[in-house]
Design a protein around this motif. Structure first.
Motif, PDB file in Angstrom:
ATOM      1  N   SER A   1       0.174   4.343  -7.817  1.00 53.21           N
ATOM      2  CA  SER A   1      -0.332   3.265  -8.667  1.00 53.21           C
ATOM      3  C   SER A   1      -1.584   2.677  -8.036  1.00 53.21           C
ATOM      4  O   SER A   1      -1.524   2.054  -6.977  1.00 53.21           O
ATOM      5  CB  SER A   1       0.729   2.171  -8.821  1.00 53.21           C
ATOM      6  N   PRO A   2      -2.744   2.893  -8.650  1.00 51.55           N
ATOM      7  CA  PRO A   2      -3.993   2.388  -8.073  1.00 51.55           C
ATOM      8  C   PRO A   2      -4.011   0.864  -7.971  1.00 51.55           C
ATOM      9  O   PRO A   2      -4.599   0.319  -7.040  1.00 51.55           O
ATOM     10  CB  PRO A   2      -5.063   2.881  -9.053  1.00 51.55           C
ATOM     11  N   ALA A   3      -3.348   0.188  -8.908  1.00 49.96           N
ATOM     12  CA  ALA A   3      -3.340  -1.274  -8.879  1.00 49.96           C
ATOM     13  C   ALA A   3      -2.671  -1.748  -7.592  1.00 49.96           C
ATOM     14  O   ALA A   3      -3.212  -2.572  -6.846  1.00 49.96           O
ATOM     15  CB  ALA A   3      -2.591  -1.812 -10.095  1.00 49.96           C
TER      16      ALA A   3
ATOM     17  N   LEU B   1      -2.241  -0.075  -4.875  1.00 47.80           N
ATOM     18  CA  LEU B   1      -3.064   0.322  -3.731  1.00 47.80           C
ATOM     19  C   LEU B   1      -4.147  -0.715  -3.466  1.00 47.80           C
ATOM     20  O   LEU B   1      -4.375  -1.114  -2.324  1.00 47.80           O
ATOM     21  CB  LEU B   1      -3.723   1.680  -4.010  1.00 47.80           C
ATOM     22  N   ASN B   2      -4.791  -1.178  -4.544  1.00 43.69           N
ATOM     23  CA  ASN B   2      -5.869  -2.159  -4.384  1.00 43.69           C
ATOM     24  C   ASN B   2      -5.344  -3.497  -3.869  1.00 43.69           C
ATOM     25  O   ASN B   2      -5.937  -4.100  -2.982  1.00 43.69           O
ATOM     26  CB  ASN B   2      -6.589  -2.357  -5.718  1.00 43.69           C
ATOM     27  N   VAL B   3      -4.218  -3.946  -4.456  1.00 44.00           N
ATOM     28  CA  VAL B   3      -3.640  -5.208  -4.000  1.00 44.00           C
ATOM     29  C   VAL B   3      -3.297  -5.108  -2.517  1.00 44.00           C
ATOM     30  O   VAL B   3      -3.582  -6.003  -1.709  1.00 44.00           O
ATOM     31  CB  VAL B   3      -2.368  -5.552  -4.815  1.00 44.00           C
TER      32      VAL B   3
ATOM     33  N   LYS C   1      -4.602  -3.126  -0.230  1.00 53.23           N
ATOM     34  CA  LYS C   1      -5.830  -3.131   0.573  1.00 53.23           C
ATOM     35  C   LYS C   1      -6.350  -4.552   0.756  1.00 53.23           C
ATOM     36  O   LYS C   1      -6.684  -4.984   1.845  1.00 53.23           O
ATOM     37  CB  LYS C   1      -6.898  -2.288  -0.141  1.00 53.23           C
ATOM     38  N   PHE C   2      -6.377  -5.277  -0.362  1.00 61.06           N
ATOM     39  CA  PHE C   2      -6.896  -6.641  -0.346  1.00 61.06           C
ATOM     40  C   PHE C   2      -6.094  -7.519   0.616  1.00 61.06           C
ATOM     41  O   PHE C   2      -6.634  -8.288   1.410  1.00 61.06           O
ATOM     42  CB  PHE C   2      -6.853  -7.205  -1.770  1.00 61.06           C
TER      43      PHE C   2
ATOM     44  N   GLY D   1       2.362   1.689  -3.284  1.00 59.81           N
ATOM     45  CA  GLY D   1       1.340   2.154  -4.209  1.00 59.81           C
ATOM     46  C   GLY D   1       1.116   3.646  -4.086  1.00 59.81           C
ATOM     47  O   GLY D   1       1.004   4.359  -5.096  1.00 59.81           O
ATOM     48  N   SER D   2       1.071   4.147  -2.841  1.00 59.89           N
ATOM     49  CA  SER D   2       0.804   5.576  -2.685  1.00 59.89           C
ATOM     50  C   SER D   2       2.040   6.409  -3.047  1.00 59.89           C
ATOM     51  O   SER D   2       1.902   7.555  -3.465  1.00 59.89           O
ATOM     52  CB  SER D   2       0.338   5.887  -1.256  1.00 59.89           C
TER      53      SER D   2
ATOM     54  N   TYR E   1       0.832  -1.206   0.000  1.00 57.10           N
ATOM     55  CA  TYR E   1       0.000   0.000   0.000  1.00 57.10           C
ATOM     56  C   TYR E   1       0.869   1.260   0.000  1.00 57.10           C
ATOM     57  O   TYR E   1       0.628   2.198  -0.763  1.00 57.10           O
ATOM     58  CB  TYR E   1      -0.906  -0.025   1.236  1.00 57.10           C
TER      59      TYR E   1
END
Lengths: 160, 649
Positions: free
Chosen positions: B497-499, B501-503, B505-506, B492-493, B489
């Motif tokens: 990169s939103p991808a 960030l999502n990974v 979070k998951f 990502g920030s 995360y």
């Protein structure tokens, strides 16, 4: 006079860091060394091992010295007397003083732990390796204060 | 690359063969002899006497204590290196058989007694001398003092404050002052024999008479004679010391003999673990699996009647542990030993923490010139002081660390502080780069983060090895998912990169769900399960939690601080040298400052770079996965701290 006040505070901060650290280390090493001399009178062959433990509370003095030097470098004191604002001086004083307080107390307590470690080695020589590690449990806080003070020194002196 | 496979051994030997067989086992040196638990009607081996050699050992120790100071002088550096005597087995046997230490012992005992007698006499004579010295100007012969029939003549001392009171007796007492010193006067008195009044008076004012019985002639001459005696006694003592010094040439043999008896005593202690029946002696022990075939062959070849059985260990808790690692990792077993060996059914942490320790140390110490000094210094130490193979591990340890410190030094542009500077080679320039410190801090924390994940991962693997797959998923892999999710995360920030960030979070949510659902599974009530799950996130119930993770990762910031302080102290030394060094002084003062300053920094740096990474390994890293408590595999063989026997092949 008015415009020198900043420099005065900055120097006070530098000296607080180095002197509080130095005092703490002097007391800490004093505690551990006194303990060691007692042990050495019985077992002089332990000198090598004990010397290392005796010296451990000495690092805080150097941490204070590093902060002293760091402020000095950041203010470029080597190349003349700079203009330092009143508020910057006060900031540097706060940094040096608070950092020094941590050095002072951690060195004293590390001295006590070192004295304990020295006793441990006196009783059980084979434990020397572990005994050397114990005082570092106290030292970490001096290390953290050093890191914090250096980072914040960098920030407040960034404009110079 | 791990813990040696060990098998349990049972040996049955005929009693008449036993002494030879036991000797054979010692020579082989492959067996760790253990005690037997279920004796089952058999009795403990009886032919044991642990105190059999106590007399010899204590006598030899007396000699060593007395002669040691006349042996070779050791320099400070040498006192750090264990002293070893290397000799061939036949030499050793010859010394044990032929060297007559008893005569040395008797002589040394005589010297001790003689010296004590002399020291005693010197002490007495010196006491007499100090009591006589104040009267040295007194001219009468001492034997004449007590010759007069009606008058008693005495010498003696008195405190000065009573001197005037003597006047009260002036009709009955003749007083002559011989000398005075500080608050005392030394007097010559004459009074009528048996004059009770005078004697009582003298006692009251604490007059202390000088005892001259047995002394003749003038005091001056007596003193001269005493001085002559004293000289003679001192010479006598020197003669004894000389004799001791000569005797010290036997010291090496004496030490060898003591080691022999100490080993014999250990042998007796080991015999205590055996069991016997009417005709048999039973030995239970442990052996490394790879030694079995050779060992069995040799036993069968030499002892037809001995029965050997090998078994798979039943109780894994009691199996002794031997580590086996490649040459590069072996020196780091030093740290494993310091913390405590693993249990037999766990795994050897040495290969896993070795790269981390090297990284930590070199981050703390990282400097090209210091690293080279450490590498070369350790190498020269081995060569110059001829360090024995057995003790070299310690120096190899520092050679490896020195090598990696050089690399880190290049990457952080630290060359004895800023003595030299090659910023183009550096990845992070702590001093030169405005943000160097911050970059280094982030790097240190990243190292901490990864080493924590690695520790948890190892714990998970160990759980799987023990067949506890679910525990591994619930307790370890859930945490790895949650923690590394945080890492992803953050990445990502940073890179927007939103991808990622999502990974991230998951991963976090997945991990946390598993932790909350399973954290309280040990609890019996439903309520306990729920609370336990939530609380284990924080780290109260389980040994791990977000708070612990945060604290542990922050702890790695010391890597930055120590590395930074080594570099800055180096810079301080250089700055001082440059400040003092102008013109001719540059060539005198500057090298002195550099040598002393960098020397100090070098040793402080090693100390810090050893102590703090060791703590990081022991506390932060081992805390995640490692349990000690294994006992060491100690094969039964000749063992000595001082002697190394060279085998004859």
């Amino acid at each position: 006079m008015e415009n020198m006040l900043g420099l005065v505070f900055a120097i006070m901060g530098m000296m607080a860091a180095i002197s509080l650290g130095g005092i703490g280390s002097a007391i800490g090493v004093g505690i551990s060394t006194t303990q060691a001399t007692g042990v050495l009178s019985e077992k002089p062959e332990l000198y090598g091992k004990l010397f290392v433990i005796m010296a451990l509370p000495g690092t805080q003095g150097f941490y204070g010295f590093i902060e002293f030097f760091w402020i000095m470098t950041r203010l470029r004191l080597f190349s003349g007397i700079p203009q330092i604002s009143y508020s910057l001086g006060l900031q540097l004083f706060t940094i040096g003083f608070v950092m020094g307080i941590v050095q002072l107390f951690s060195a004293i307590h590390q001295g006590k732990v070192s004295a304990g470690s020295i006793n441990l080695v006196a009783e059980r020589e084979e434990e020397a390796g572990r005994a050397i590690i114990l005082p570092s449990l106290v030292e970490i806080y001096a290390v953290l204060a050093l890191i914090a003070s250096i980072l914040i020194t960098n920030i407040v002196t960034a404009g110079l | 690359m791990a813990i040696e496979k060990i098998k349990e051994v049972y040996l049955f030997s005929l009693k008449r063969d036993f002494p030879f067989f036991f000797d054979f086992l010692k020579k082989e040196g492959k067996l760790h002899i253990d005690s037997v638990r279920d004796i089952n009607g058999l009795s403990v081996f009886r032919d044991v006497n642990v105190s059999k050699f106590d007399k010899e050992i204590s006598e030899l120790e007396t000699i060593i204590n007395e002669l040691e100071k006349f042996g070779e002088k050791k320099s400070l550096i040498k006192s750090f290196i264990p002293e070893r005597i290397e000799l061939k087995e036949e030499e050793f046997n010859k010394i044990v058989k032929e060297f007559d230490y008893k005569s040395v012992y008797n002589r040394v005992l005589d010297y001790i007694k003689e010296e004590e007698r002399i020291l005693d006499r010197i002490k007495n004579i010196k006491k007499l001398l100090t009591s006589l010295l104040p009267y040295s100007s007194f001219e009468l012969e001492l034997e004449n003092l007590d010759k007069l029939k009606t008058i008693k003549l005495v010498l003696g001392s008195l405190e000065k404050k009573y001197l005037l009171t003597l006047d009260r007796m002036k009709e009955k007492l003749i007083v002559k002052i011989v000398s005075s010193h500080r608050n005392k006067v030394f007097l010559f008195l004459g009074y009528k024999r048996d004059d009770r009044e005078v004697e009582e008076f003298l006692r009251k004012i604490e007059f202390s008479p000088l005892d001259v019985s047995g002394l003749t002639g003038k005091i001056k001459d007596v003193i001269e004679n005493i001085n002559k005696d004293l000289e003679k006694l001192v010479k006598d003592r020197e003669r004894i010391i000389e004799k001791k010094r000569k005797e010290a040439k036997n010291l090496k043999n004496i030490i060898i003999l003591r080691e022999y008896y100490l080993d014999k005593r250990r042998e007796e202690e080991i015999k205590q673990r055996l069991i016997e029946s009417k005709f048999f002696v039973f030995i239970r022990g442990w052996i490394k699996e790879r030694d079995i075939r050779d060992f069995r062959d040799r036993v069968e070849e030499r002892f037809k009647d001995v029965i050997v059985e090998f078994h798979e260990p039943k109780n894994l808790e009691e199996v002794p542990v031997a580590l086996r690692n490649p040459k590069f990792i072996k020196p780091f077993e030093l740290l494993t030993g310091m913390y405590g060996f693993p249990k037999y059914h766990d795994f050897d942490p040495t290969p896993y923490f070795t790269p981390l320790f090297i990284l930590f140390f070199s981050l703390c110490f990282g400097d090209v010139i210091y690293g080279s000094l450490l590498l070369l210094g350790s190498y020269l130490f081995i060569k110059l002081f001829k360090i024995h193979e057995k003790d070299r591990g310690f120096f190899y340890f520092f050679m490896i660390l020195g090598f990696f410190s050089i690399i880190v030094g290049v990457l952080t542009n630290s060359w004895a502080g800023d003595l030299l500077s090659f910023p183009q080679l550096a990845v992070i320039d702590i001093i030169g780069d405005e943000n160097g410190l911050l970059k280094m801090l982030i790097f240190a924390l990243a190292v901490g983060f990864i080493s924590q994940l690695f520790g948890i991962f190892l714990k998970g693997l160990n759980n799987i090895r023990h067949g506890k797959l679910l525990d591994a998923i619930f307790d370890q892999f859930s945490w790895i998912s949650a923690l590394s999710g945080i890492g992803v995360y953050i990445l990502g920030s940073t890179f927007k990169s939103p991808a990622l960030l999502n990974v991230g979070k998951f991963m976090i949510i997945g991990g946390v769900i598993i932790i909350v659902l399973t954290g309280g599974r040990e609890s019996k009530s439903i309520f306990g399960k729920v609370i336990g799950g939530v609380v284990s996130l924080y780290g109260i119930v389980s040994s791990y939690g977000f708070s612990a993770a945060l604290a542990d990762i922050l702890s790695y910031s010391r890597l930055l601080a120590l590395g930074f302080s080594t570099t800055v102290l180096g810079i301080i030394m250089n700055t001082m040298a440059r400040m003092f060094g102008k013109g001719i002084m540059l060539f005198i003062l500057a090298p002195l400052i550099l040598l002393a300053g960098h020397g100090l920094n070098f040793f402080m740096g090693i100390l810090g770079a050893f102590v703090h990474p060791t703590r990081l390994i022991f506390l932060e890293f081992f805390g995640r996965f490692y349990e000690n408590g294994g006992k060491r595999f100690k094969p039964f063989k000749f063992s000595s701290e001082k002697i190394i026997l060279k085998k004859i092949d």
